[in-house]
Design a protein around this motif. Sequence first.
Motif, PDB file in Angstrom:
ATOM      1  N   SER A  37       0.813  -1.218   0.000  1.00 28.47           N
ATOM      2  CA  SER A  37       0.000   0.000   0.000  1.00 28.47           C
ATOM      3  C   SER A  37       0.846   1.268   0.000  1.00 28.47           C
ATOM      4  O   SER A  37       0.304   2.371  -0.081  1.00 28.47           O
ATOM      5  CB  SER A  37      -0.925   0.013   1.233  1.00 28.47           C
ATOM      6  OG  SER A  37      -1.860  -1.037   1.174  1.00 28.47           O
ATOM      7  N   HIS A  38       2.180   1.112   0.085  1.00 25.38           N
ATOM      8  CA  HIS A  38       3.062   2.279   0.167  1.00 25.38           C
ATOM      9  C   HIS A  38       3.857   2.448  -1.117  1.00 25.38           C
ATOM     10  O   HIS A  38       4.160   1.476  -1.804  1.00 25.38           O
ATOM     11  CB  HIS A  38       4.039   2.140   1.341  1.00 25.38           C
ATOM     12  CG  HIS A  38       3.374   1.725   2.622  1.00 25.38           C
ATOM     13  ND1 HIS A  38       4.060   1.057   3.608  1.00 25.38           N
ATOM     14  CD2 HIS A  38       2.106   1.884   3.062  1.00 25.38           C
ATOM     15  CE1 HIS A  38       3.227   0.814   4.613  1.00 25.38           C
ATOM     16  NE2 HIS A  38       2.038   1.305   4.300  1.00 25.38           N
ATOM     17  N   GLN A  39       4.198   3.675  -1.420  1.00 25.04           N
ATOM     18  CA  GLN A  39       5.079   3.939  -2.548  1.00 25.04           C
ATOM     19  C   GLN A  39       6.499   3.505  -2.195  1.00 25.04           C
ATOM     20  O   GLN A  39       6.846   3.374  -1.014  1.00 25.04           O
ATOM     21  CB  GLN A  39       5.058   5.435  -2.902  1.00 25.04           C
ATOM     22  CG  GLN A  39       3.738   5.905  -3.484  1.00 25.04           C
ATOM     23  CD  GLN A  39       3.801   7.314  -4.023  1.00 25.04           C
ATOM     24  OE1 GLN A  39       4.886   7.841  -4.275  1.00 25.04           O
ATOM     25  NE2 GLN A  39       2.648   7.938  -4.206  1.00 25.04           N
ATOM     26  N   ALA A  40       7.315   3.278  -3.209  1.00 26.87           N
ATOM     27  CA  ALA A  40       8.690   2.819  -3.002  1.00 26.87           C
ATOM     28  C   ALA A  40       9.462   3.804  -2.130  1.00 26.87           C
ATOM     29  O   ALA A  40       9.442   5.013  -2.385  1.00 26.87           O
ATOM     30  CB  ALA A  40       9.385   2.654  -4.351  1.00 26.87           C
ATOM     31  N   HIS A  69       1.543  11.223  -1.824  1.00 25.48           N
ATOM     32  CA  HIS A  69       2.988  10.989  -1.843  1.00 25.48           C
ATOM     33  C   HIS A  69       3.397   9.722  -1.117  1.00 25.48           C
ATOM     34  O   HIS A  69       4.466   9.169  -1.385  1.00 25.48           O
ATOM     35  CB  HIS A  69       3.719  12.180  -1.206  1.00 25.48           C
ATOM     36  CG  HIS A  69       3.554  13.455  -1.952  1.00 25.48           C
ATOM     37  ND1 HIS A  69       3.704  14.697  -1.375  1.00 25.48           N
ATOM     38  CD2 HIS A  69       3.217  13.685  -3.245  1.00 25.48           C
ATOM     39  CE1 HIS A  69       3.485  15.636  -2.280  1.00 25.48           C
ATOM     40  NE2 HIS A  69       3.189  15.052  -3.423  1.00 25.48           N
ATOM     41  N   VAL A  70       2.573   9.239  -0.182  1.00 22.75           N
ATOM     42  CA  VAL A  70       2.959   8.096   0.655  1.00 22.75           C
ATOM     43  C   VAL A  70       2.311   6.799   0.179  1.00 22.75           C
ATOM     44  O   VAL A  70       2.972   5.765   0.117  1.00 22.75           O
ATOM     45  CB  VAL A  70       2.585   8.357   2.138  1.00 22.75           C
ATOM     46  CG1 VAL A  70       2.893   7.125   2.994  1.00 22.75           C
ATOM     47  CG2 VAL A  70       3.330   9.572   2.663  1.00 22.75           C
ATOM     48  N   LEU A  71       1.048   6.838  -0.186  1.00 16.78           N
ATOM     49  CA  LEU A  71       0.331   5.616  -0.559  1.00 16.78           C
ATOM     50  C   LEU A  71       0.482   5.300  -2.040  1.00 16.78           C
ATOM     51  O   LEU A  71       0.557   6.193  -2.878  1.00 16.78           O
ATOM     52  CB  LEU A  71      -1.146   5.735  -0.205  1.00 16.78           C
ATOM     53  CG  LEU A  71      -1.496   5.895   1.284  1.00 16.78           C
ATOM     54  CD1 LEU A  71      -3.005   5.944   1.474  1.00 16.78           C
ATOM     55  CD2 LEU A  71      -0.899   4.766   2.109  1.00 16.78           C
ATOM     56  N   SER A  72       0.501   4.016  -2.339  1.00 17.50           N
ATOM     57  CA  SER A  72       0.585   3.533  -3.724  1.00 17.50           C
ATOM     58  C   SER A  72      -0.806   3.486  -4.340  1.00 17.50           C
ATOM     59  O   SER A  72      -1.810   3.675  -3.638  1.00 17.50           O
ATOM     60  CB  SER A  72       1.193   2.124  -3.724  1.00 17.50           C
ATOM     61  OG  SER A  72       0.306   1.219  -3.080  1.00 17.50           O
TER      62      SER A  72
END
Length: 447
Positions: A37-40, A69-72
């Motif tokens: 659920s998070h971005q790289a 900016h935080v979640l995918s």
Amino acid sequence: MEDQKRGLKRFNTVQFITLMFLIIIFIGSFLLFLPISHQAGKQLSYIDALFVATSSVCVTGLTPINISHVLSPFGHVIMMTLIEIGGLGFMSIALIVAMMFRKRVSLQSRLVIKEMLNMNNQGGVVKLLKFVVRFSVSVQALGALLLSFQLIPQYGLGKGLFYSVFHSISAFCNAGFDLFGDSLLSYQQNPYMLLVISGLIIAGGFGFIVWYDLIHLKEHKRLSLHTKIALTVTLSLLIGGTVLFAFTDKFYDMSFFKQVTNTFFLSVTPRTAGFASIDYGSMSYAGLILTIVLMFIGGTSGSTAGGIKTTTLGVLLIQLFSTLRGRDEAEWQGRSIPRNIVMKSFVLFFFASLLCLLSALILSMTEYSPPHSGIEYVLFEVVSAFATVGLTMGLTPHLTIFGKLLIMCLMFIGRVGLYTVMYALLRKELNDMGNKFNYPKETVLIG
């Protein structure tokens, strides 16, 4: 199996609704906490995942992180699902599944639907819920289509289409989450976006019973008192708020039409969507007070909005003017409102006010406030959480763990309903308060 059935029967309908919302929140927090659920290169603590899940299910919009900016994309889909479940209610999703498999809706499910839609009886609840589902899907689809005319040329087909669906759901469910990173500040000069979002907010906050009455007006020949009060108060707040904001906060660097659009949006978004077209940290004190009042009132009962509700305010005002005319009953439009409804409105108003004031007092002692900021910095956040609005002056990202837990409790109470939480916790005590006997009456000096 019998033990499980007996265990479920211990929960009444109100407690079941409260429990289900809690279960959905914790499932959502677990999914948002997963690395997928998070971005790289980004991480999310569990308390923040729980905060975002609570805010999503309670359709609030407050968040300690920048979700864009935080979640995918997977995290955004999870949020969008939680917002839809929270906005329409989990029974709406269950009904869609039942309709797909042609299943009958049980009596217990009808009772849950009745409580979720704030209906007085269970007659026609399934018919109304089917209307809620069809109406909601249709409006959100139309909203996504209208937003796509702006967002697809701006972001491309895939991303623009997803953004259109996400923000249509977020606006209709009065959630206020955005994937732009700055809410609608970048669209301040874009009347089309502001008007489409405003339309979705109003559609979701009007109340499904109101829409049902309006759409079936030719068939029923008249509007219910509930619908008349909701329409009168809502339109008064929208028009009155727009006029007042025109005096409190001005947009000098815009054309007249853009000024009117932004001023109108300032009146719409506190009830209770949370999209921001301006920085509320730089808003005038008069504008902040007006925004807090509008947030506290909120939308209409049986809608996706929060607050004490327009009908609650309407009932209180009707009782006030009836009393000034020397009438004991709350009377309006040739109808009198039952005494128990008037008393419930007074109790709701009092407890909501007390809850917000106590929460603001506690947070003013536990949280840091910037220099030159007053109690409005904390009170704004508290009312925004309780009314499930999502507007902020900047406190949410800097909350302590205790502050986050308190704001989460306020969001949950605001979404599930103050009466629902009180009844779920105090079921036996409230049931014992029946009219078994009356004490002797004695006068008290007031005023």
